[in-house]
Motif scaffolding. Structure first.
Motif, PDB file in Angstrom:
ATOM      1  N   GLY B  56       0.815  -1.213   0.000  1.00 34.94           N
ATOM      2  CA  GLY B  56       0.000   0.000   0.000  1.00 34.94           C
ATOM      3  C   GLY B  56       0.845   1.257   0.000  1.00 34.94           C
ATOM      4  N   GLU B  57       2.084   1.148   0.463  1.00 31.97           N
ATOM      5  CA  GLU B  57       2.942   2.328   0.617  1.00 31.97           C
ATOM      6  C   GLU B  57       4.058   2.371  -0.438  1.00 31.97           C
ATOM      7  N   GLU B  58       3.963   1.506  -1.458  1.00 32.97           N
ATOM      8  CA  GLU B  58       5.080   1.319  -2.393  1.00 32.97           C
ATOM      9  C   GLU B  58       5.530   2.589  -3.099  1.00 32.97           C
ATOM     10  N   ALA B  59       4.572   3.479  -3.374  1.00 31.49           N
ATOM     11  CA  ALA B  59       4.928   4.673  -4.152  1.00 31.49           C
ATOM     12  C   ALA B  59       5.887   5.582  -3.388  1.00 31.49           C
ATOM     13  N   VAL B  60       5.855   5.488  -2.062  1.00 28.81           N
ATOM     14  CA  VAL B  60       6.745   6.344  -1.271  1.00 28.81           C
ATOM     15  C   VAL B  60       8.191   5.888  -1.444  1.00 28.81           C
ATOM     16  N   ALA B  61       8.446   4.615  -1.122  1.00 31.45           N
ATOM     17  CA  ALA B  61       9.828   4.116  -1.212  1.00 31.45           C
ATOM     18  C   ALA B  61      10.365   4.263  -2.625  1.00 31.45           C
ATOM     19  N   VAL B  62       9.550   3.888  -3.609  1.00 34.99           N
ATOM     20  CA  VAL B  62      10.031   3.914  -4.993  1.00 34.99           C
ATOM     21  C   VAL B  62      10.189   5.348  -5.497  1.00 34.99           C
ATOM     22  N   GLY B  63       9.225   6.191  -5.187  1.00 37.39           N
ATOM     23  CA  GLY B  63       9.315   7.586  -5.634  1.00 37.39           C
ATOM     24  C   GLY B  63      10.532   8.292  -5.058  1.00 37.39           C
ATOM     25  N   ILE B  64      10.835   8.009  -3.797  1.00 40.60           N
ATOM     26  CA  ILE B  64      11.999   8.639  -3.154  1.00 40.60           C
ATOM     27  C   ILE B  64      13.292   8.036  -3.700  1.00 40.60           C
ATOM     28  N   CYS B  65      13.379   6.716  -3.697  1.00 40.63           N
ATOM     29  CA  CYS B  65      14.658   6.078  -4.064  1.00 40.63           C
ATOM     30  C   CYS B  65      14.998   6.294  -5.531  1.00 40.63           C
ATOM     31  N   GLU B  66      13.977   6.495  -6.379  1.00 41.50           N
ATOM     32  CA  GLU B  66      14.248   6.824  -7.785  1.00 41.50           C
ATOM     33  C   GLU B  66      14.929   8.189  -7.902  1.00 41.50           C
ATOM     34  N   ALA B  67      14.821   8.996  -6.873  1.00 41.47           N
ATOM     35  CA  ALA B  67      15.466  10.315  -6.887  1.00 41.47           C
ATOM     36  C   ALA B  67      16.871  10.273  -6.289  1.00 41.47           C
ATOM     37  N   LEU B  68      17.290   9.077  -5.853  1.00 43.98           N
ATOM     38  CA  LEU B  68      18.593   8.947  -5.179  1.00 43.98           C
ATOM     39  C   LEU B  68      19.594   8.218  -6.062  1.00 43.98           C
ATOM     40  N   ARG B  69      20.868   8.426  -5.752  1.00 39.14           N
ATOM     41  CA  ARG B  69      21.933   7.617  -6.350  1.00 39.14           C
ATOM     42  C   ARG B  69      22.195   6.422  -5.445  1.00 39.14           C
ATOM     43  N   ILE B  70      22.864   5.414  -6.015  1.00 41.84           N
ATOM     44  CA  ILE B  70      23.113   4.217  -5.207  1.00 41.84           C
ATOM     45  C   ILE B  70      24.021   4.526  -4.022  1.00 41.84           C
ATOM     46  N   ASP B  71      24.860   5.561  -4.141  1.00 36.80           N
ATOM     47  CA  ASP B  71      25.758   5.874  -3.020  1.00 36.80           C
ATOM     48  C   ASP B  71      25.136   6.866  -2.037  1.00 36.80           C
ATOM     49  N   ASP B  72      23.919   7.293  -2.261  1.00 38.44           N
ATOM     50  CA  ASP B  72      23.215   8.070  -1.242  1.00 38.44           C
ATOM     51  C   ASP B  72      22.778   7.116  -0.128  1.00 38.44           C
ATOM     52  N   TYR B  73      22.561   7.687   1.037  1.00 40.53           N
ATOM     53  CA  TYR B  73      22.221   6.865   2.204  1.00 40.53           C
ATOM     54  C   TYR B  73      20.716   6.867   2.474  1.00 40.53           C
ATOM     55  N   ILE B  74      20.247   5.734   2.996  1.00 45.91           N
ATOM     56  CA  ILE B  74      18.902   5.714   3.593  1.00 45.91           C
ATOM     57  C   ILE B  74      18.971   5.053   4.967  1.00 45.91           C
ATOM     58  N   THR B  75      18.041   5.441   5.832  1.00 45.34           N
ATOM     59  CA  THR B  75      17.750   4.631   7.012  1.00 45.34           C
ATOM     60  C   THR B  75      16.279   4.245   6.914  1.00 45.34           C
ATOM     61  N   SER B  76      15.975   3.074   7.428  1.00 43.66           N
ATOM     62  CA  SER B  76      14.643   2.512   7.252  1.00 43.66           C
ATOM     63  C   SER B  76      14.034   2.170   8.610  1.00 43.66           C
ATOM     64  N   THR B  77      12.892   1.526   8.559  1.00 45.65           N
ATOM     65  CA  THR B  77      12.107   1.293   9.779  1.00 45.65           C
ATOM     66  C   THR B  77      11.766  -0.187   9.928  1.00 45.65           C
ATOM     67  N   HIS B  78      11.015  -0.489  10.984  1.00 46.13           N
ATOM     68  CA  HIS B  78      10.536  -1.862  11.170  1.00 46.13           C
ATOM     69  C   HIS B  78       9.672  -2.300   9.985  1.00 46.13           C
ATOM     70  N   ARG B  79       9.040  -1.351   9.290  1.00 44.58           N
ATOM     71  CA  ARG B  79       8.245  -1.659   8.096  1.00 44.58           C
ATOM     72  C   ARG B  79       9.115  -1.321   6.880  1.00 44.58           C
ATOM     73  N   GLY B  80      10.249  -1.993   6.760  1.00 44.21           N
ATOM     74  CA  GLY B  80      11.294  -1.475   5.879  1.00 44.21           C
ATOM     75  C   GLY B  80      11.569  -2.248   4.606  1.00 44.21           C
ATOM     76  N   HIS B  81      10.862  -3.346   4.350  1.00 39.43           N
ATOM     77  CA  HIS B  81      11.203  -4.157   3.169  1.00 39.43           C
ATOM     78  C   HIS B  81      11.156  -3.322   1.895  1.00 39.43           C
ATOM     79  N   GLY B  82      10.171  -2.445   1.806  1.00 46.01           N
ATOM     80  CA  GLY B  82      10.005  -1.628   0.603  1.00 46.01           C
ATOM     81  C   GLY B  82      11.174  -0.683   0.389  1.00 46.01           C
ATOM     82  N   HIS B  83      11.661  -0.078   1.467  1.00 44.43           N
ATOM     83  CA  HIS B  83      12.795   0.844   1.334  1.00 44.43           C
ATOM     84  C   HIS B  83      14.030   0.098   0.849  1.00 44.43           C
TER      85      HIS B  83
END
Lengths: 328, 334
Positions: B56-83
């Protein structure tokens, strides 16, 4: 030429300055660490040499800047955070215990957190219950953290340099009453490994295992005991984790009597752990139960005559040692 | 400095509009089908512990990560598989981690709530709500101190709005103009409690009070999320400082897989409304069809390919060995 003597505070400052010159990734975060050099003036002069980008004044926001240090350590920096009073580590607990201590393990060894937290311990400064505690047992309890308790200027400098070069989160407790203590410190570069105890004084009749502020108390008591014909050995573990169990046990086997001294609360504290290690390792060589001496189980009071009875002194240690040796 | 996107196959700069959104579609379907498999594996009692699904939340992770480079950093959450998937993690090693297997991203020692992967800039999923705001902010500090132009994205749910650590971190980030973007996924529920019962005042106001650039976006529309994320990432990368992005979204499943009877805190009608009318995959597929970028058969083909991939990943994880017991004391210290 006589050996150079500097204070404990100068030793800490020298260690930081030398490591910052050696490695451009070392930086300092904390409240009033830059121009003020901390209320204890331990960091005076560092911002002038290294600039405000490496000696970073923070808001009064211990959890915030400790968390930033964890992330910075994971991504290439080697931060040293300054927590002014050891009582304030309570504000950093999630960052240190749930984050810093566990990142390496939880990631299967992929990420690491090479950071140091410098903070203080010790009572008798008339600072009352929220500025006087010795809470190093809390961090010693947690896998993934290392805990250092220097008791001399020499140890402070050598151990801090090692802590900064370590690949793990290390908490470094400085006794704030000890900042003006002078001692010999060589000019040349040296380090002291974590997990190696130091026999501060050799003796035959009783072992005084002492940490941090209590080492000087134990050495003072040893002089009093010597006049009574009791030869006391003073052993300083220098780190509660990693712990040099062998040196503690060997000394206990040699003298057969042990008092463990630590300024933290005795209940579930460092003295309990050290006494258990000695009891398990030297049981058949002991002539008396291992005795523990720590802070009384009270919030540290403000009023001087009340505060003074909360922590072990040369006299109380002397009395306890005489009793343990059957000479009271 | 690499300029690859989170998807190693193509670079975002070179991608055509069509390729970009078909890739986003595939990513969203991957997350959806990954979570379907998690649900399946969990209910078959093959997966230990807890599973918090991202469906249900897929557009968030994908929309954000599509704006990032592979060497940019993320931190995720307990609901983190999508990120993790959106940042480039591979499903087989993720499933292995979920099952506690040695081939997992964390050698089985982290599990569903702690997937971390240096190769894709993933600093780790975090099971303390708000627990990673400091880490993401610290990664942004490093990026600037080391003279790189990396940015850090901190994903968290609206439940983290109750944690003081978030406000300490935002204060520091703005004071120091750090390249970090705080992404608040507002899926409406702090576990089993509607966020309006826990959140006073304004969400964006909490960020603007510190001077952060703040925006909110329809978190079910991947193109809208990506558009604002691209702007905020560019801004952070250029040194203009941190930002806060509220993404309004919805969690299809319960707080975790075992949260089955949910009517005491939300209605089935509400759930059905989001699934039917607001589904992020449906929203994007409708647009792709309208644009003529794909026909229904092509989209079905993507789904079939992804499904086969996920089934293979599960098989790999089930067959993979557990770590040896001697692993238990490894990596306590570096």
């Amino acid at each position: 030429m006589p050996e150079r003597e500097i204070t404990f505070a100068q030793a800490v400052r020298e260690a930081l300055a030398e490591e910052m010159r050696r490695d451009s990734h070392v930086c300092i975060f904390g409240e009033d660490v830059a121009e003020a050099g901390t209320p204890f003036k331990v960091l005076s002069g560092l911002v002038e040499e290294f600039g405000a980008k490496r000696v970073v004044d923070t808001p009064i926001s211990e959890a915030g800047f400790t968390g930033v240090a964890v992330g910075a350590a994971m991504t290439g920096m080697r931060p040293v955070v300054d927590i002014m009073f050891g009582d304030f580590i309570t504000l950093t607990m999630d960052q240190m215990v749930n984050q810093a201590a566990k990142v390496h393990y939880m990631s299967g060894g992929h990420w690491r957190v090479p950071m140091v937290m410098r903070t203080t311990l010790g009572a008798t400064r008339r600072s009352a219950a929220q500025h006087s505690q010795s809470l190093h047992a809390w961090f010693s309890h947690v896998p993934g953290l290392k805990v250092v308790l220097p008791s001399t200027p020499y140890d402070a400098k050598g151990l801090l340099k090692t802590a900064i070069r370590d690949e793990n989160p290390v908490i470094f407790f400085e006794d704030k009453m000890m900042y003006k203590l002078k001692g010999p410190v060589p000019e040349e570069d040296y380090t002291i490994p974590l997990g190696v105890a130091d026999v501060k004084r050799a003796g035959d009749d009783i072992t005084l295992v002492a940490t941090s502020s209590m080492v000087q108390v134990a050495l003072g008591a040893a002089i009093l005991l010597e006049k009574e014909g009791i030869s006391a050995e003073v052993v300083d573990p220098r780190t509660t984790w990693p712990l040099d169990e062998k040196t503690l046990i060997d000394s206990a086997k040699k003298t057969s009597r042990v008092i463990v001294l630590d300024e933290g609360y005795g209940r579930y504290g460092v003295t309990a752990e050290l006494a258990a290690v000695i009891a398990e390792g030297a049981f058949y060589d002991l002539d008396a139960p291992v005795k523990r001496m720590g802070a009384m189980h009270v919030p540290i009071p403000f009023s001087p005559p009340l505060e003074d009875v909360t922590v072990p002194t040369e006299q109380t240690v002397f009395d306890a040692a005489r009793q343990l040796c059957g000479k009271a | 400095m690499t300029t690859a996107t989170s998807n190693p196959e193509t670079s975002s700069a070179a991608a055509t509009e069509k390729e970009k959104w078909l890739r986003a579609y595939r990513q969203m379907v991957s997350i959806r089908l990954f979570e379907e498999q998690v649900n399946e594996v969990y209910t078959r009692a093959l997966m230990p512990g807890l599973a918090h699904l991202y469906s249900g939340e897929e557009a968030v992770a994908v929309g954000i990560c599509e704006a990032l480079r592979i060497d940019d950093y993320i931190t995720s959450t307990h609901r983190g598989h999508g990120h993790c998937l959106a940042k480039g993690a591979s499903p087989d090693r993720m499933f292995a981690e979920l099952l506690g297997k040695e081939a997992g991203y964390c050698r089985g020692k982290g599990g569903s709530m702690h997937i971390a992967d240096p190769a894709t800039g993933n600093l780790g999923a975090n099971a303390i709500v708000g627990g990673s705001v400091g880490i993401a902010t610290g990664a942004a500090f490093s990026a600037r101190a080391l003279g790189t132009d990396r940015v850090a994205v901190c994903f968290f749910g609206e439940g983290a709005l109750g944690q003081g650590s978030l406000y300490e971190a935002m204060n520091l980030a703005q004071l120091w103009k750090l390249p970090v973007i705080y992404v608040c996924e507002n899926n409406l529920y702090n576990e089993y409690t509607h966020y309006t019962e826990t959140t006073a005042g304004s969400i964006l106001g909490r960020a603007t009070a510190f001077g952060l650039e703040a925006a909110s976006v329809d978190g079910q529309d991947v193109r809208a999320v990506n558009e604002v994320a691209t702007r905020l990432v560019k801004r952070a990368r250029s040194g203009a400082g941190p930002a806060f992005l509220q993404c309004d979204t919805y969690r299809y499943s319960g707080h975790h897989v075992g949260d089955i009877n949910r009517e005491y805190y939300r209605s089935k009608q509400e759930e059905q409304h989001w699934r039917t009318d607001r589904d992020p995959i449906k929203v994007l597929s409708k647009w792709l069809l309208e644009q003529g970028y794909a026909d229904a058969a092509a989209l079905d083909g993507i789904t079939s390919e992804v499904r086969a991939l996920m089934e293979a990943a599960v098989k790999f994880a089930i067959a993979a060995p557990y770590p040896g017991v001697d692993e238990v004391e490894k990596h306590v210290y570096a």
